[in-house]
Enzyme design. Structure first.
Site, short mmCIF file in Angstrom:
data_model
loop_
_atom_site.label_atom_id
_atom_site.label_comp_id
_atom_site.label_asym_id
_atom_site.label_seq_id
_atom_site.Cartn_x
_atom_site.Cartn_y
_atom_site.Cartn_z
N HIS A 1 0.80 -1.23 0.00
CA HIS A 1 0.00 0.00 0.00
C HIS A 1 0.83 1.27 0.00
O HIS A 1 0.27 2.35 0.16
CB HIS A 1 -0.91 0.05 1.23
CG HIS A 1 -2.02 -0.94 1.20
ND1 HIS A 1 -3.27 -0.66 0.70
CD2 HIS A 1 -2.05 -2.24 1.59
CE1 HIS A 1 -4.03 -1.73 0.82
NE2 HIS A 1 -3.32 -2.71 1.36
N LYS B 1 -7.89 14.21 4.50
CA LYS B 1 -7.04 13.01 4.47
C LYS B 1 -6.06 13.19 5.62
O LYS B 1 -6.00 14.26 6.22
CB LYS B 1 -6.30 12.90 3.14
CG LYS B 1 -5.63 14.23 2.71
CD LYS B 1 -4.96 14.13 1.34
CE LYS B 1 -5.92 14.24 0.18
NZ LYS B 1 -6.01 13.03 -0.60
N ARG B 2 -5.30 12.13 5.96
CA ARG B 2 -4.28 12.31 6.98
C ARG B 2 -3.36 13.46 6.60
O ARG B 2 -3.15 13.74 5.42
CB ARG B 2 -3.47 11.02 7.16
CG ARG B 2 -4.25 9.90 7.82
CD ARG B 2 -4.67 10.28 9.22
NE ARG B 2 -3.52 10.30 10.11
CZ ARG B 2 -3.28 9.39 11.05
NH1 ARG B 2 -4.11 8.40 11.27
NH2 ARG B 2 -2.21 9.49 11.82
N LYS C 1 1.37 14.58 1.10
CA LYS C 1 0.03 14.92 0.62
C LYS C 1 -0.12 16.42 0.36
O LYS C 1 -1.07 16.86 -0.26
CB LYS C 1 -1.03 14.43 1.61
CG LYS C 1 -1.06 12.90 1.77
CD LYS C 1 -2.11 12.47 2.79
CE LYS C 1 -2.08 10.98 3.11
NZ LYS C 1 -2.76 10.15 2.11
N THR D 1 -8.36 6.89 -1.89
CA THR D 1 -9.72 6.38 -2.02
C THR D 1 -10.71 7.51 -1.79
O THR D 1 -11.82 7.49 -2.33
CB THR D 1 -9.98 5.23 -1.03
OG1 THR D 1 -9.43 5.60 0.24
CG2 THR D 1 -9.34 3.94 -1.49
N LYS E 1 -14.38 8.79 -3.62
CA LYS E 1 -15.64 9.16 -2.94
C LYS E 1 -16.11 10.54 -3.40
O LYS E 1 -17.31 10.76 -3.62
CB LYS E 1 -15.44 9.14 -1.42
CG LYS E 1 -15.12 7.74 -0.89
CD LYS E 1 -14.59 7.76 0.55
CE LYS E 1 -13.90 6.43 0.86
NZ LYS E 1 -13.07 6.48 2.09
C1 CR1 Z 1 -2.05 4.73 0.77
O1 CR1 Z 1 -1.29 5.82 1.22
C2 CR1 Z 1 -4.14 4.06 -0.37
C3 CR1 Z 1 -4.48 3.25 0.87
C4 CR1 Z 1 -5.31 2.03 0.55
C5 CR1 Z 1 -2.45 3.85 1.95
C6 CR1 Z 1 -3.26 5.24 0.02
O2 CR1 Z 1 -2.84 5.91 -1.13
O3 CR1 Z 1 -5.32 4.51 -0.97
O4 CR1 Z 1 -3.29 2.80 1.51
N1 CR1 Z 1 -1.24 3.25 2.49
O5 CR1 Z 1 -4.68 1.23 -0.40
C7 CR1 Z 1 -1.01 3.02 3.78
O6 CR1 Z 1 -1.76 3.36 4.67
C8 CR1 Z 1 0.47 1.96 5.31
O7 CR1 Z 1 0.15 2.36 4.03
#
Ligand code: CR1
Length: 833
Positions: free
Chosen positions: A368, A559-560, A565, A667, A671
C-alpha cells in the site's frame, strides 16, 4: 439435534413488518435496556434499535454460517491490522433494504431518527485509507456473496479523537466501547492461546527425528468478537472476527500463592495491553515491541482459527490452501508466513517442502505504500526476544531463498544483499515486505501507476525474479456507504431515472450520461448539491462557530496530514489568492470556502505544525474586512468516517495534490468524484485512472509527472531557485516568514519555510506555479454554473470503475479463485427480501 428453524422467520425478533419492528424495538428497550420510555435515554433508544436490527441480521448470519459449513466452500480470509468500519446502524439498514421503513417506525414512536443514528460511536479501528479499504472490501465481499472473514484486532481504543485548541491538534482517547457495542458477539469458546518470548530447544521425537520446541515466556488468550457484515440485499452475512487479548487465568495462582498479589494482577494487565490501543501512525513504522506483539497476536489467533475450521470440516491439512485464500493487507500481518510454517512444522509435523508449498499457495500480499519510512523492518534483537522460533524459521526460509537467487543470478552478490529477508547494512533488521513477497503467490499494488512503480523501484528485484507474481488491483469504495447512506438525495435522483441496479453494478450510472445535456436534470443535480452544502454549512457553524456561505465553492482537502500529501501547498495557494484579492478587490473570482480535515500522527511534529498553519492562515483571512467573505478557511475537526459521510456529498472541488509517485492510490478521491465533486490533482495514484474515466476535460490537472519528479531529483533540485525567480512564490513565503499569519511571531513557521527553501523533499516549489494557474482555471470554470454542473454529473456517472465491487471481483478471479455461494435462509427457500 434436528431442529425446525422455520419459526424464526416470523418471530417477533426477525420479522420485517412495521408492526413487528415496533414491537421488537419496545421489547428490547424493556428486556435488554431495562427501561420504560419515560426513563430511557437517547443511548437506550439507540441500543434498543440496534438490537432490533441485529435480531433481524442473526437469521441471515446463522443461515450463512450453516451454508458455508455444509458447502465447504473456499473462503477468503482478509488479514488486516485495521478495519475502519464507521457506524454500523445506518449501513445495516441500507443493506437490509429497510432504511425507510425503520425511519418511519422510529418517527411514529415520536423519536428523532437522525439523532439515534448519530448516537452510535463509530468503531475507528484504523488510521486512514488502508483501514477504510478493508471495510469497503468486506462490504463488497458480502454483497458479491463470497465466503469471507475479516480478521483483525479489537482495539479497546481506536484512532484518537482530534480537537483543535488554539489552532493546534489535541488528542483524546477514543473510548468507543464505553456505551456498549451491540453489533459484536463474543465467542469465548473459540479462544486461542498465543505464545510470546522465551527460547527454543531441540529434541528428538519418537521416530528419532530432530525437532524444535518453543518454550515461551508468556501465553496470552485471544478471544474472538464477531460482527456480522451484511451484503447489500442478499441473504449473506459474513463475519468480521476481531481478537481481544486476555490473561489465560484471571489470576496466576502460583504467583498469588507466593503472596505476590500485585505481581499476579500485573500479569493480567500486561496481557490485556496487547489489544489496548491502535498505533496512530499512518505510513510510518513505530518499531515498538508492543506493535510486533499485536501483529503476531492477531495473526496467530487467525491462523489457528482457520485450522480449527479445517478440522471441524474434516478437510485434510494438505488442502489448507484450497480451503483458504489469505490476503495480507500490507506487511502488518506478514508474520503469518513464518507462523503458518511454524504451525505446520512444529505442531503438525509436516515436512519443510510440503509446508512451504501450502504456505506459498495460501498467501497473497498487497503493498500500500512507496514511502520508505513506512516499510516495516524489525531490529533482529527485538524480533528474537518476541518471536525466537520465527526468527529461526525466517533464517531457514532466507537461506533456501537465497540459494534459488544465487542460481538464477550467478555471481550477483549485490542483488543477494538487496533481496535478503535480513537487512545486513549496519544494525540488522527483518524486512517484512520481503517475507511477504517470498511467502506469497501474488503481489499487488493498489492503482496502475503504483503497481508499475513497485516493479520499477521498491520491489524491482522481486519483479525481476518472479515477474509472474506481480499484478495490479486498483482500489475501490463501496457505493452503499459512500453514496446511498451519505448522499440519499443524490441516490434517489439517480434511481428515479435509471432504477436502482447501479447500487450493485456501478457502471450502470453511465446510462445517465445524456442527462448532462438536460437543463432540468442539471438544475435538480445542482439543487441536491446545494442542499448538501447548506446542511454542511450548519454543521461547520455548530462545530467551529465559523459562518460559511453555501453559495461559495466548497473546496475540500480531507485526508491524513502528511508532507507528501502537501496540505501546505494548498495553503501557499490560499495565501497567494488572498494577496491578489487584497491588491485588486475587483478580481473576478467566485467566493470559495477552503476546507481541511485530517489527523496528524501525535509524534509527527511537522504535520501538527501544518495544522497550525492552516488554522492560523484561516484566522487572519476569515477576519479580514477587505475580503468580505470572498474566501474562508476552515479546519473541520476530527475527520473520520462519520464526518466524511457529510463532507463528500457537500464538495464542489476535491484536492488530490500529492507529489506524483507518492500516493499509492487514494480512495477519498473516488468518494468525491462519485458524489459529483471535480478533482484538482496531480498524475498520482488512482487520480490517473479517475482522469481517464471522467475525461481529461472534466479534471483539473497540474504538476510534474512521476517521471519528471524522478528526473528533477536526479538532476539536482534547488527549491531556492524557484523562490528567487518566482515573485509570487517569494511573496507568499516572505509573508509567512515575516509573521503575518502568526501575530508577528516569525519563528512559528520558520521550520516549515526553511524546510521548503532548503530541502523541499516533496517539491512544493516545483509545482507551485502550475498549481496556482490551475486553480485560476478552476475559478473561471465555477463561474459558468451550467458547464460546471455538466462536469459534476459526468464525474459521478463515469465513476463506475471505482466501486469496490469491481476491485473484489478482480481479486476473486485473479488472485483468490473464489466463487460466490448464494445463501438459502434456513427454514425456507424463498428469495431475499
Ligand atoms: C495509501 O497511502 C491508499 C491506501 C489504501 C495507503 C493510500 O494511497 O489509498 O493505503 N497506504 O490502499 C497506507 O496506509 C500503510 O500504508
Amino acid at each position: 439435534m434436528e431442529q425446525n428453524t422455520a419459526p424464526y422467520r416470523e418471530h417477533n425478533r426477525t420479522s420485517l413488518t412495521k408492526e413487528k419492528l415496533k414491537q421488537g424495538f419496545l421489547d428490547n428497550l424493556y428486556f435488554i435496556q431495562g427501561k420504560f420510555p419515560t426513563l430511557a435515554s437517547r443511548n437506550d433508544y439507540y441500543l434498543a434499535l440496534a438490537y432490533t436490527i441485529r435480531d433481524r441480521m442473526l437469521h441471515r448470519w446463522i443461515s450463512t454460517a450453516t451454508n458455508y459449513y455444509e458447502s465447504g466452500a473456499r473462503t477468503v480470509c482478509y488479514l488486516s491490522a485495521e478495519f475502519l468500519m464507521g457506524p454500523h446502524l445506518g449501513n445495516n439498514l441500507v443493506n437490509m433494504g429497510i432504511f425507510g421503513m425503520v425511519k418511519e417506525v422510529v418517527e411514529e414512536l415520536g423519536l428523532n431518527f437522525e439523532e439515534l443514528l448519530a448516537q452510535e460511536e463509530e468503531p475507528g479501528l484504523g488510521n486512514g485509507g488502508l483501514g477504510r479499504l478493508a471495510a469497503c472490501f468486506i462490504d463488497s465481499l458480502a454483497t458479491l456473496e463470497i465466503p469471507a472473514l475479516g480478521y483483525g484486532i479489537r482495539y479497546e481504543f481506536g484512532i484518537f479523537e482530534q480537537t483543535i485548541v488554539d489552532g493546534w491538534q489535541m488528542e483524546k482517547t477514543d473510548k468507543w466501547l464505553r456505551n456498549g457495542n451491540p453489533w459484536e458477539v463474543p465467542r469465548p469458546e473459540w479462544a486461542q492461546e498465543v505464545r510470546l518470548g522465551g527460547h527454543t530447544e531441540q529434541y528428538t521425537d519418537e521416530n528419532g527425528r530432530l525437532r524444535v520446541r518453543w518454550v515461551p515466556a508468556k501465553i496470552v488468550l485471544g478471544i474472538p468478537y464477531d460482527t456480522p457484515i451484511l451484503g447489500y440485499r442478499t441473504n449473506t452475512a459474513n463475519t468480521l472476527r476481531l481478537w481481544k487479548s486476555e490473561a489465560p487465568e484471571s489470576f496466576d495462582f502460583e504467583v498469588f500463592n507466593r503472596g505476590d498479589y500485585y505481581g499476579a494482577v500485573d500479569q493480567k494487565v500486561t496481557s490485556e495491553n496487547i489489544s489496548k490501543v491502535l498505533y496512530p501512525n499512518d505510513e510510518q513504522l513505530s518499531g515498538k515491541q508492543l506493535r510486533l506483539e499485536q501483529q503476531y497476536f492477531f495473526v496467530s489467533c487467525s491462523l489457528r482459527d482457520m485450522l480449527r475450521v479445517l478440522a471441524i470440516q474434516n478437510i485434510p491439512l494438505s488442502r489448507f490452501h484450497e480451503k483458504f485464500a489469505v490476503q495480507l493487507n500490507d506487511t502488518h500481518p506478514a508474520i503469518a508466513v513464518a507462523e503458518l510454517m511454524r504451525l505446520l512444522l512444529d505442531e503438525y509435523l509436516v515436512d519443510w517442502d510440503d509446508a512451504w508449498e501450502i504456505t506459498q499457495r495460501t498467501f497473497a500480499y498487497t503493498n500500500h505504500t512507496l514511502l520508505p519510512e513506512a516499510l516495516e523492518q524489525w531490529p533482529l534483537p527485538l524480533f528474537a526476544s518476541v518471536l525466537p522460533r520465527h526468527l529461526e524459521i525466517i533464517f531457514e526460509i532466507n537461506s533456501r531463498f537465497l540459494d534459488e537467487v544465487r542460481i538464477k543470478f550467478l555471481g550477483d552478490e549485490a542483488r543477494l544483499a538487496r533481496l535478503s529477508l535480513i537487512n545486513e547494512g549496519g544494525e540488522r533488521y527483518v524486512r517484512m515486505a520481503h517475507l511477504a513477497c517470498v511467502g506469497s503467490h501474488a503481489i499487488n499494488g493498489v492503482a496502475e501507476l503504483h503497481s508499475e512503480l513497485l516493479k520499477q523501484d521498491v520491489l524491482k528485484d522481486f519483479y525481476e525474479l518472479w515477474p509472474e507474481k506481480f499484478r495490479n488491483k486498483t482500489n475501490g469504495v463501496t457505493p452503499r456507504r459512500w453514496m446511498i447512506l451519505s448522499n440519499p438525495s443524490l441516490a434517489s435522483l439517480v434511481s428515479d431515472r435509471i432504477g436502482n441496479g447501479w447500487v450493485r453494478d456501478l457502471e450502470q450510472l453511465r446510462q445517465l450520461e445524456p442527462m448532462a445535456d438536460d437543463a432540468d436534470f442539471r438544475k435538480e443535480w445542482w439543487d441536491v448539491k446545494r442542499a448538501n452544502k447548506v446542511a454542511f454549512a450548519q454543521y461547520i457553524f455548530k462545530r467551529t462557530g465559523i459562518l460559511v456561505d453555501p453559495e461559495s465553492m466548497f473546496d475540500f482537502q480531507v485526508k491524513r496530514i502528511h508532507e507528501y500529501k502537501r496540505q501546505h501547498l494548498n495553503v501557499l495557494h490560499i495565501i497567494s489568492l488572498y494577496r491578489r484579492l487584497k491588491e485588486n478587490p475587483n478580481l473576478e473570482v467566485p467566493p470559495r470556502t477552503f476546507l481541511f480535515g485530517g489527523k496528524a500522527a501525535p509524534g509527527y511534529h511537522t504535520a501538527k505544525r501544518m495544522i497550525k498553519l492552516i488554522t492560523s492562515v484561516g484566522e487572519v483571512i476569515n477576519r479580514d474586512p477587505d475580503i468580505r467573505d470572498r474566501i474562508k478557511v476552515v479546519f473541520v475537526p476530527n475527520f473520520n468516517v462519520t464526518t466524511g459521510q457529510k463532507i463528500y456529498p457537500a464538495a464542489d472541488l476535491s484536492e488530490q495534490i500529492s507529489t506524483a509517485g507518492k500516493e499509492a492510490s487514494g480512495t477519498g478521491n473516488m468518494k468525491f468524484s462519485m458524489n459529483g465533486a471535480l478533482t484538482i490533482g496531480t498524475l498520482d495514484g488512482a487520480n490517473v485512472e479517475i482522469r481517464e474515466e471522467v475525461g481529461a476535460e472534466n479534471f483539473f490537472l497540474f504538476g510534474l509527472t512521476a517521471d519528471e519528479v524522478y528526473a528533477l531529483r536526479a538532476s539536482g533540485y534547488h527549491p531556492y531557485d524557484y523562490y528567487n525567480t518566482n515573485p509570487h512564490l517569494k511573496d507568499v513565503i516572505d509573508l509567512l516568514r515575516g509573521g503575518s499569519f502568526s501575530r508577528g511571531d516569525a519563528d512559528l513557521f520558520r521550520g516549515l519555510t526553511d524546510g521548503l527553501l532548503h530541502h523541499d523533499p516533496y517539491l512544493l516549489f516545483a509545482d507551485f506555479q502550475s498549481y496556482v494557474d490551475c486553480q485560476e482555471e478552476v475559478s473561471r470554470a465555477y463561474l459558468d454554473r451550467d458547464h460546471w454542473t455538466r462536469m459534476s454529473i459526468l464525474n459521478a456517472v463515469r465513476s463506475g470503475k471505482f466501486s469496490s465491487d469491481r476491485s473484489i471481483r478482480q481479486y476473486c478471479e485473479d488472485i483468490w479463485k473464489a466463487e460466490p455461494v448464494p445463501i438459502t435462509l434456513l427454514g425456507q427457500n424463498e428469495e431475499p427480501t
